[in-house]
Design an enzyme around this catalytic site. Structure first.
Site, PDB file in Angstrom:
ATOM      1  N   TYR A 165       0.842  -1.204   0.000  1.00  0.00           N
ATOM      2  CA  TYR A 165       0.000   0.000   0.000  1.00  0.00           C
ATOM      3  C   TYR A 165       0.875   1.253   0.000  1.00  0.00           C
ATOM      4  CZ  TYR A 165      -3.603   3.362   1.402  1.00  0.00           C
ATOM      5  OH  TYR A 165      -4.461   4.446   1.439  1.00  0.00           O
ATOM      6  N   LYS A 169       1.085   4.138  -3.004  1.00  0.00           N
ATOM      7  CA  LYS A 169       0.733   5.554  -2.841  1.00  0.00           C
ATOM      8  C   LYS A 169       1.902   6.474  -3.185  1.00  0.00           C
ATOM      9  CE  LYS A 169      -3.562   4.946  -1.900  1.00  0.00           C
ATOM     10  NZ  LYS A 169      -4.589   5.421  -2.837  1.00  0.00           N
ATOM     11  N   TRP A 259       5.530  15.718  12.114  1.00  0.00           N
ATOM     12  CA  TRP A 259       6.204  15.093  13.266  1.00  0.00           C
ATOM     13  C   TRP A 259       7.033  13.924  12.814  1.00  0.00           C
ATOM     14  CZ3 TRP A 259       1.887  14.796  17.620  1.00  0.00           C
ATOM     15  CH2 TRP A 259       1.837  16.050  18.271  1.00  0.00           C
TER      16      TRP A 259
END
Ligand code: NAP
Length: 259
Positions: A165, A169, A259
């Site tokens: 996945y 992407k 972050w």
């Protein structure tokens, strides 16, 4: 002449295609485009269930919508969907490619079939969709294509074993930039939206039920996105408001990637 800023977001007289329009992000964006004035061809792999709901919601906006069953791994079906859209609604100007799947398995245990099925839908499916849509848009000399990628194309989700996945992407983001550059001189803009954790049926798959709290706490905004929060970014990229944006990946992630 003075710029009419609100009109930049007006999609009246625009024709759009949305894949994955029977559920989640695609469904909400299809409705959002209609709320801004577009007529929308709603594509999903089945016409029952979700697509019926999408069509009835769009009907309430007063805009036209058609439902088309097409699997994004089927190139001929996507070409036929574009042809039908143009015949029934008019010249295609906007495309949002949201169809996609997610699942997980440790990398060392993942079968070729699991890897390939996801890649076929998430990456090749986006490419086939763009190809069919751009062929029509190139004849009109204009169009905006928006591919739904993911922050998983930028970061690795802590605790989720989904190498295929994440790679798919990252592929969608870079494929979008590549197509943006191929078509930049011919009126077509290609951008991607990379959502963070978003509350849709995709996140109710069994292996994720217990992870929602983690998703919330790992996100700087301390919550998942509402599906409504993908509409503004999509309308922006679909409309004249983003006329100088192409090859952009718009992170809509509650600050996650900071972050
Ligand atoms: P969703 O609710 O499961 O919607 C995806 C839709 O795509 C479903 O209707 C699905 O049909 C359809 N679809 C799947 N495979 C297809 C195929 N081969 N051909 C045509 N349609 C197909 O998922 P979502 O959360 O809205 O996800 C939409 C997009 O956003 C996906 O690309 C996803 O990767 C991306 N995204 C989601 C999140 C998130 O947190 N939800 C975050 C980042 C990115 P079925 O129901 O039959 O499978």
């Amino acid at each position: 002449m003075t710029l009419n800023a609100p009109a930049l977001f007006d999609l009246s007289h625009r024709i759009a295609i949305v894949t994955g329009a029977g559920s989640g992000i695609g469904q909400r964006i299809a409705l959002g485009l209609a709320q801004c004035g577009a007529d929308v061809a709603c594509i999903d792999r089945r016409t029952d269930g979700g697509l019926d709901e999408t069509l009835s919601m769009i009907a309430q906006t007063g805009r036209k919508a058609i439902a088309i069953a097409a699997d994004v791994t089927d190139r001929a079906a996507l070409e036929a969907a574009v042809t039908r859209t143009e015949a029934e609604l008019g010249p295609l100007g906007i495309a949002v490619n949201a169809a996609g799947i997610a699942n997980a398995n440790p990398a060392e245990e993942m079968s070729e079939e699991q890897y390939q099925t996801l890649m076929d839908i998430n990456m090749k499916g986006v490419f086939f969709s763009c190809q069919a849509q751009a062929r029509a848009m190139l004849t009109h000399g204009k169009g905006s294509i928006i591919n739904i990628a993911s922050m998983s194309g930028v970061i690795v989700n802590r605790g989720l074993n989904q190498v295929h996945y994440n790679a798919s992407k990252a592929g969608v983001i870079h494929m979008s930039k590549s197509m943006a550059m191929e078509w930049v001189g011919r009126g077509i803009r290609v951008n991607s939206i990379s959502p963070g954790y978003t509350a849709t049926p995709m996140n109710t798959r069994p292996e994720m039920v217990h992870q929602t709290k983690d998703f919330e706490s790992q996100t700087p905004m301390q919550r998942m996105a509402r599906v409504d929060e993908m509409v503004g970014p999509a309308v922006f990229l679909a409309s004249d408001a983003s006329s100088y944006c192409t090859g952009v990946d718009l992170l809509v992630d509650g600050g996650f990637c900071c972050w």
